[in-house]
Each structure stands twice: as C-alpha cells, then as structure tokens.
Write a protein that holds these residues in place. Structure first.
Motif, short mmCIF file in Angstrom:
data_model
loop_
_atom_site.label_atom_id
_atom_site.label_comp_id
_atom_site.label_asym_id
_atom_site.label_seq_id
_atom_site.Cartn_x
_atom_site.Cartn_y
_atom_site.Cartn_z
N THR A 262 0.84 -1.19 0.00
CA THR A 262 0.00 0.00 0.00
C THR A 262 0.88 1.24 0.00
N THR A 263 0.40 2.30 -0.63
CA THR A 263 1.08 3.57 -0.55
C THR A 263 0.66 4.25 0.76
N LYS A 264 1.38 5.31 1.16
CA LYS A 264 1.09 5.96 2.44
C LYS A 264 -0.34 6.52 2.51
N PRO A 265 -0.82 7.21 1.46
CA PRO A 265 -2.20 7.72 1.58
C PRO A 265 -3.24 6.62 1.74
N VAL A 266 -3.06 5.51 1.03
CA VAL A 266 -4.02 4.40 1.14
C VAL A 266 -3.88 3.75 2.51
N ALA A 267 -2.66 3.63 3.02
CA ALA A 267 -2.47 3.05 4.36
C ALA A 267 -3.13 3.92 5.42
N LYS A 268 -3.06 5.26 5.25
CA LYS A 268 -3.73 6.15 6.20
C LYS A 268 -5.24 5.95 6.15
N LEU B 123 -6.92 3.29 5.12
CA LEU B 123 -7.26 1.97 5.66
C LEU B 123 -7.12 1.95 7.18
N GLY B 124 -6.17 2.72 7.72
CA GLY B 124 -6.02 2.83 9.17
C GLY B 124 -7.22 3.53 9.80
N LEU B 125 -7.68 4.60 9.16
CA LEU B 125 -8.85 5.31 9.68
C LEU B 125 -10.11 4.46 9.58
N ALA B 126 -10.15 3.55 8.60
CA ALA B 126 -11.30 2.67 8.44
C ALA B 126 -11.25 1.49 9.41
N GLY B 127 -10.10 1.27 10.06
CA GLY B 127 -9.97 0.18 11.01
C GLY B 127 -9.44 -1.10 10.40
N PHE B 128 -9.03 -1.07 9.15
CA PHE B 128 -8.51 -2.26 8.48
C PHE B 128 -7.05 -2.49 8.86
N PHE B 129 -6.27 -1.43 8.96
CA PHE B 129 -4.87 -1.46 9.39
C PHE B 129 -4.78 -0.73 10.72
N PRO B 130 -3.65 -0.86 11.42
CA PRO B 130 -3.42 0.02 12.57
C PRO B 130 -3.26 1.46 12.06
N LEU B 131 -3.53 2.42 12.93
CA LEU B 131 -3.42 3.82 12.52
C LEU B 131 -1.99 4.14 12.09
N HIS B 132 -1.87 4.89 11.03
CA HIS B 132 -0.57 5.34 10.54
C HIS B 132 -0.02 6.37 11.54
N MET C 142 1.66 9.06 11.21
CA MET C 142 1.47 10.46 10.82
C MET C 142 0.03 10.92 11.06
N THR C 143 -0.91 10.01 11.01
CA THR C 143 -2.30 10.37 11.29
C THR C 143 -2.44 10.84 12.73
N ILE C 144 -1.80 10.14 13.65
CA ILE C 144 -1.84 10.51 15.06
C ILE C 144 -1.12 11.84 15.28
N THR C 145 0.03 12.01 14.63
CA THR C 145 0.80 13.24 14.76
C THR C 145 0.00 14.43 14.24
N ARG D 237 -1.25 17.74 16.36
CA ARG D 237 -0.92 19.11 15.94
C ARG D 237 -2.19 19.94 15.75
N CYS D 238 -3.20 19.33 15.16
CA CYS D 238 -4.46 20.03 14.93
C CYS D 238 -5.12 20.39 16.26
N ARG D 239 -5.10 19.46 17.21
CA ARG D 239 -5.68 19.71 18.53
C ARG D 239 -4.94 20.84 19.23
N ALA D 240 -3.60 20.84 19.17
CA ALA D 240 -2.82 21.90 19.81
C ALA D 240 -3.09 23.25 19.15
N ARG D 241 -3.22 23.27 17.83
CA ARG D 241 -3.51 24.51 17.12
C ARG D 241 -4.89 25.06 17.51
N MET D 242 -5.88 24.16 17.62
CA MET D 242 -7.23 24.58 18.00
C MET D 242 -7.25 25.14 19.42
N GLU D 243 -6.52 24.49 20.34
CA GLU D 243 -6.46 24.98 21.72
C GLU D 243 -5.78 26.34 21.78
N HIS D 244 -4.72 26.51 20.99
CA HIS D 244 -4.00 27.79 20.96
C HIS D 244 -4.90 28.89 20.40
N GLU D 245 -5.63 28.59 19.34
CA GLU D 245 -6.54 29.57 18.75
C GLU D 245 -7.67 29.91 19.72
#
Length: 134
Positions: free
Chosen positions: A85-91, A93-102, A104-107, A111-119
């Motif tokens: 699988t390529t990285k985008p497809v692995a991500k 499939l991870g979000l769908a629960g077929f693979f473990p989460l990639h 970078m998805t967690i990272t 980052r998005c959560r920290a940005r939202m809290e800062h804003e």
C-alpha cells in the motif's frame, strides 16, 4: 486461489512483480476525486490499473464528511497476493480500522488539537473587554 494468482503473476512478469494499492486521479477539472486501485508499481498514477478497489472524495459534502468506500474482500485478496500500500491508502485503511493507525495520522491529529487549543486561548484573550475607568 491467492497462491495461484501470485504464481501466475510471478511467472508472467519473471518474478519481479510488485502490485501497489494507490490513489489514482479522476480526470475532472478543479474537482479532486480518487480511485483506490491495484496497479503495477511501474505504471503512472493515473495510468492503467488492474482493478478498482474503492473511491475517495477529499472534498467535504454538506454534512462536512469526506467520503471513502472500500471493497475489503478484494483488498484482502491483493494483500494476500503480496500487494503493497502507498502511504495515503495506508492512512485511509487505518482510519477505516482495516490497518493500525498510521503514525502520521496521530501526529497530525495532535498538531491540529494543539492549534485549535491555541486559537481558542487567543480568542478568549482578545474577546474579554477591558474594564472601564470610573
């Protein structure tokens, strides 16, 4: 069946076969839409593919959802045949629960959560009215 398919592919392509599951673009101007396909690794991204395994629409719909569809039976078949699988497809499939989460998805989520809290913190500071002098 899986072993027979991989043997036929190896014999046909002299043992140097790598099948990849990747996103293939759909030819429409200013509208990203991707097919999730099984293709030979030497083919172009939008070139010929062996089989379509799903679709991905990255633009949110009216309910703010990005739509993804998978044919999990065929994905299992191609992984059994040795497809990578390529990285985008692995991500996806991870979000769908077929693979473990990639990782970078967690990272990206952290980052998005920290940005939202800062804003949110900066918005509350700017919204507080200054006390009026008497």
């Amino acid at each position: 069946m899986v072993q027979l398919t991989s043997q036929l592919l190896n014999k046909y392509h002299k043992g140097h076969v790598v099948i990849r599951m990747a996103l293939a673009g759909h030819k429409e101007a200013n509208r990203p839409f991707y097919r999730i396909v099984a293709a030979f690794n030497k083919r172009a991204r939008d070139g010929k593919y062996i089989e379509q395994l799903g679709t991905y629409d990255p633009l949110p719909n009216i309910h703010n959802e990005k739509l993804v569809s998978f044919n999990f039976d065929r994905i299992k078949h191609w992984i059994g045949c040795g497809a990578h699988t390529t990285k985008p497809v692995a991500k996806l499939l991870g979000l769908a629960g077929f693979f473990p989460l990639h990782p970078m998805t967690i990272t990206e989520a952290e980052r998005c959560r920290a940005r939202m809290e800062h804003e949110a913190a900066t918005d509350t500071k700017t919204e507080q009215p200054e006390p009026a002098e008497a």
